[in-house]
Design an enzyme around this catalytic site. Structure first.
Site, PDB file in Angstrom:
ATOM      1  N   HIS A 193     -38.183-116.473  12.437  1.00  0.00           N
ATOM      2  CA  HIS A 193     -37.085-116.002  13.292  1.00  0.00           C
ATOM      3  C   HIS A 193     -37.275-114.537  13.671  1.00  0.00           C
ATOM      4  O   HIS A 193     -37.012-114.123  14.814  1.00  0.00           O
ATOM      5  CB  HIS A 193     -35.761-116.200  12.542  1.00  0.00           C
ATOM      6  CG  HIS A 193     -34.574-115.624  13.230  1.00  0.00           C
ATOM      7  ND1 HIS A 193     -34.037-114.395  12.870  1.00  0.00           N
ATOM      8  CD2 HIS A 193     -33.816-116.078  14.259  1.00  0.00           C
ATOM      9  CE1 HIS A 193     -33.006-114.134  13.640  1.00  0.00           C
ATOM     10  NE2 HIS A 193     -32.842-115.130  14.499  1.00  0.00           N
TER      11      HIS A 193
ATOM     12  N   GLU B 170     -39.763-114.314  16.429  1.00  0.00           N
ATOM     13  CA  GLU B 170     -39.152-114.721  17.704  1.00  0.00           C
ATOM     14  C   GLU B 170     -38.440-113.535  18.359  1.00  0.00           C
ATOM     15  O   GLU B 170     -38.600-113.279  19.560  1.00  0.00           O
ATOM     16  CB  GLU B 170     -38.167-115.865  17.460  1.00  0.00           C
ATOM     17  CG  GLU B 170     -37.369-116.305  18.673  1.00  0.00           C
ATOM     18  CD  GLU B 170     -35.917-116.573  18.349  1.00  0.00           C
ATOM     19  OE1 GLU B 170     -35.041-116.031  19.052  1.00  0.00           O
ATOM     20  OE2 GLU B 170     -35.653-117.320  17.388  1.00  0.00           O
ATOM     21  N   HIS B 171     -37.684-112.783  17.578  1.00  0.00           N
ATOM     22  CA  HIS B 171     -36.979-111.618  18.100  1.00  0.00           C
ATOM     23  C   HIS B 171     -37.953-110.567  18.628  1.00  0.00           C
ATOM     24  O   HIS B 171     -37.759-109.999  19.700  1.00  0.00           O
ATOM     25  CB  HIS B 171     -36.119-110.987  16.995  1.00  0.00           C
ATOM     26  CG  HIS B 171     -34.741-111.556  16.898  1.00  0.00           C
ATOM     27  ND1 HIS B 171     -33.603-110.782  16.928  1.00  0.00           N
ATOM     28  CD2 HIS B 171     -34.314-112.833  16.770  1.00  0.00           C
ATOM     29  CE1 HIS B 171     -32.539-111.552  16.824  1.00  0.00           C
ATOM     30  NE2 HIS B 171     -32.944-112.803  16.713  1.00  0.00           N
TER      31      HIS B 171
ATOM     32  N   GLU C 248     -26.991-109.842  12.101  1.00  0.00           N
ATOM     33  CA  GLU C 248     -26.907-111.275  12.438  1.00  0.00           C
ATOM     34  C   GLU C 248     -26.678-112.107  11.178  1.00  0.00           C
ATOM     35  O   GLU C 248     -25.881-113.054  11.169  1.00  0.00           O
ATOM     36  CB  GLU C 248     -28.189-111.719  13.143  1.00  0.00           C
ATOM     37  CG  GLU C 248     -28.150-113.129  13.683  1.00  0.00           C
ATOM     38  CD  GLU C 248     -29.421-113.516  14.429  1.00  0.00           C
ATOM     39  OE1 GLU C 248     -29.613-114.723  14.663  1.00  0.00           O
ATOM     40  OE2 GLU C 248     -30.225-112.622  14.776  1.00  0.00           O
TER      41      GLU C 248
END
Length: 424
Positions: free
Chosen positions: A67, A70-71, A143
């Protein structure tokens, strides 16, 4: 180019595996204005222990790194952010990471090729520095804390905690504050170079395109690359048993929420995956769908006030059924579902209901082919599991009560069931 046709939905898949290992799937939709492209890698949050092709020792990386990657891919060396660039083109762009894959995508009616330029550029050109990695830790940390405050996510994740002993499916896709603090640019580049090799990736493009022409456009934008060897991934041994049956947590909710989960023995046989998936979808409709006797009873007695969500999540190394919703008495919902499963196992199904639900699910699959996003996402996810999405239409036709009964007895076992509750 391999051409695969399906007469049931009058659709054609054009598939090409390039010399560099990249698989390109093209689904032409004549006359459709909307266009969609998704580029995925067979790499999700579960792949934390692996052997890099060419090496012989295991690499173990922090949770949440897929993840995090991905960012970071959106950030470019010239200081721009590719998501902002795509938005300025008037396209809808996004990316996502699941337990099993990471994907980058956009949809549009205009500016397809400029958007394609940007997407294929940023996915192939990572830019990680000590400074931008540290900055991202703060963003993803926020997040993580935000998700901790979402009761609908918490109730699901808690169910995974008591369903699985060791499998990484029980760990949040985004990781934890502690795990992301262990990430640095070196480990990001190592994961990128391992899992973002073109031989571990696939592109799906859907819209009004000539397959040969759009394939050439893809090739023109690819950097020179050689196919990697096989990436070996490792998972901890997972017992068949559950950890415990029930977990409760208190959060600010207007009505208690619940997630009921059933642990299923996974299969790595693509044909069996498809058959079981269809059978479980039919069974869930028969057991707790809006037309079922149990749903009507729960609704009429005021135990539930809205629909019950249900689906089957699976890969080659994990599988579980999920049933979720809100109720003033989640325990009673859980008990009633267990009773209904036992009744169906003892008495069997009404064949008329079975045929009706089968037609309903077939219709839902056919409807998916009307949407460029649905069809592309479906083909990509299934491809990484070794499944051709057209197989679902064929297997629904072949589904029968005998196989359904077998799955009901093999999958819906009381000793494999858990319930997670979030309440005030």
């Amino acid at each position: 180019m391999q051409v695969i046709e399906n007469s049931k939905v009058k659709e054609t898949l054009y598939l090409e595996k390039l010399e560099n290992g990249l698989t390109v799937m093209i689904i032409p939709k004549r006359g459709m204005k909307k266009k969609y492209m998704i580029w995925g890698t067979n790499y999700g949050s579960n792949e934390n222990v692996f052997i890099v092709p060419g090496e012989n020792i295991k690499t173990e990386v922090p949770n949440g790194i897929a993840h995090f990657l991905e960012h970071k891919l959106f950030e470019q060396e010239n200081g721009t952010n590719s998501l902002d660039t795509l938005t300025a083109l008037g396209v809808e762009a996004n990316a996502f990471t699941t337990n099993d894959m990471t994907a980058y995508l956009f949809s549009c009616t205009d500016n397809f090729y400029p958007a394609m330029d940007e997407l294929m550029n940023y996915v192939q050109n990572p830019y990680f520095t000590d400074e931008n990695v540290e900055k991202e830790k703060g963003i993803i940390g926020q997040e993580i804390m935000m998700y901790d405050d979402y009761p609908d996510w918490k109730v699901y994740l808690n169910a995974m905690q008591i369903l699985y002993h060791n499998h990484p499916i029980k760990i949040d896709v985004v990781g934890t504050i502690d795990s992301i603090n262990q990430i640095d640019k070196e480990v990001l580049y190592k994961c990128y170079n391992t899992f973002y090799n073109l031989s571990n990736m696939a592109i799906v493009i859907c819209g009004d395109f000539e397959p040969e022409n759009i394939l050439e456009e893809v090739k023109k934008r690819l950097k020179e690359s050689k196919a990697n060897g096989e990436i070996q991934t490792f998972y901890p041994e997972e017992p068949d048993t559950i950890v415990k049956e029930k977990i409760e947590e208190k959060m600010e909710v207007s009505q208690p929420m619940y997630t009921i989960a059933i642990k299923v023995k996974p299969t790595d046989n693509p044909e069996e995956m498809v058959k079981r998936d269809i059978a479980i979808q039919i069974l869930l409709e028969l057991l707790i769908g809006k037309s079922s006797s149990l749903y009507k009873q729960l609704y009429n007695e005021g135990i539930i006030s809205r629909g019950i969500g249900a689906n089957y999540e699976f890969s080659e190394n994990y599988a579980h059924v999920i049933i979720s919703g809100q109720s003033n008495d989640p325990q009673q919902v859980y008990n009633k579902i267990k009773e209904e499963i036992k009744r169906q196992q003892q008495e069997g199904f009404c064949e008329k209901d079975f045929n009706r639900i089968k037609k309903k699910i077939y219709g839902e699959y056919v409807k998916d082919y009307d949407d460029v996003e649905n069809i592309s996402n479906m083909f990509l996810a299934n491809y990484f599991l070794g499944i051709n999405s057209f197989d679902y239409l064929n297997q629904i036709d072949n589904m029968n009560v005998e196989y359904l009964t077998q799955v009901l007895n093999d999958v819906f076992k009381e000793e494999k069931m858990v319930i997670s509750i979030v309440k005030n």
